[in-house]
Motif scaffolding. Sequence first.
Motif, short mmCIF file in Angstrom:
data_model
loop_
_atom_site.label_atom_id
_atom_site.label_comp_id
_atom_site.label_asym_id
_atom_site.label_seq_id
_atom_site.Cartn_x
_atom_site.Cartn_y
_atom_site.Cartn_z
N TYR A 12 0.87 -1.16 0.00
CA TYR A 12 0.00 0.00 0.00
C TYR A 12 0.91 1.22 0.00
CZ TYR A 12 1.02 0.06 5.01
OH TYR A 12 1.66 0.08 6.22
N GLN A 13 0.34 2.35 -0.34
CA GLN A 13 1.13 3.58 -0.37
C GLN A 13 0.94 4.36 0.92
OE1 GLN A 13 -0.25 5.71 -3.91
NE2 GLN A 13 1.85 5.55 -4.64
N ASN A 14 2.02 4.97 1.40
CA ASN A 14 1.94 5.94 2.48
C ASN A 14 2.01 7.31 1.83
OD1 ASN A 14 1.87 4.46 5.01
ND2 ASN A 14 3.89 3.71 4.42
N THR A 16 1.61 11.65 2.21
CA THR A 16 1.58 12.82 3.08
C THR A 16 0.18 13.42 2.99
OG1 THR A 16 2.19 14.35 1.32
CG2 THR A 16 4.02 13.30 2.57
N TYR A 72 -8.69 4.96 0.41
CA TYR A 72 -7.83 5.85 1.19
C TYR A 72 -8.19 5.70 2.65
CZ TYR A 72 -6.49 7.46 -3.30
OH TYR A 72 -5.99 7.49 -4.58
N TYR A 74 -7.42 6.26 6.87
CA TYR A 74 -6.76 7.10 7.87
C TYR A 74 -7.29 6.80 9.27
CZ TYR A 74 -10.90 10.07 8.27
OH TYR A 74 -12.17 10.54 8.52
N GLY A 78 -1.97 7.48 12.21
CA GLY A 78 -1.42 6.71 11.10
C GLY A 78 -1.07 5.27 11.44
N SER A 81 -4.34 2.92 10.83
CA SER A 81 -4.63 2.90 9.39
C SER A 81 -3.56 2.11 8.63
CB SER A 81 -4.80 4.30 8.84
OG SER A 81 -3.68 5.11 9.08
N ALA A 82 -2.32 2.14 9.09
CA ALA A 82 -1.28 1.32 8.45
C ALA A 82 -1.60 -0.16 8.64
CB ALA A 82 0.10 1.65 9.03
N ASN A 98 -2.46 4.97 2.71
CA ASN A 98 -2.53 5.31 4.13
C ASN A 98 -2.11 6.76 4.31
OD1 ASN A 98 -2.50 4.96 7.03
ND2 ASN A 98 -0.28 4.79 6.88
N LEU A 100 -0.26 9.35 6.18
CA LEU A 100 0.81 9.50 7.17
C LEU A 100 0.45 10.59 8.17
CD1 LEU A 100 3.94 9.32 4.83
CD2 LEU A 100 3.23 7.61 6.51
#
Length: 113
Positions: A12-14, A16, A72, A74, A78, A81-82, A98, A100
């Motif tokens: 998955y992507q983290n 900002t 998406y 959250y 964080g 959600s991670a 996710n 951050l």
Amino acid sequence: MFGLFQGSTPAYQNLTPTQFAQALRQPGAVLLDVRRPDEFAGGHLPGAINIDVTAPGFAQRVAALDKTRPLYVYCRSGARSANAASQLTTAGFEQVANLLGGVLDWPEKLVRQ
């Protein structure tokens, strides 16, 4: 980007807060708040649905979501959600991101219902 694999585990992507806000603008995006319902009621991102990652039945509840739509995720900081993002990619969701820093780092005003 999405769909990359790290070893045998789907990634998955983290993102900002700025990246997260931009990505949410894409058509079909689903915004998932994985905090407790009382936290959600205290303020959340506009358009979010709430499914508590720590509650029994989390996997069954998210299984009803469309696995092909960008998701998406959250929470407050964080961490939860991670954890949820990892579970979601393992469950076959194709595009998971996710936030951050969670809502603690979210620059915009939260909404209440």
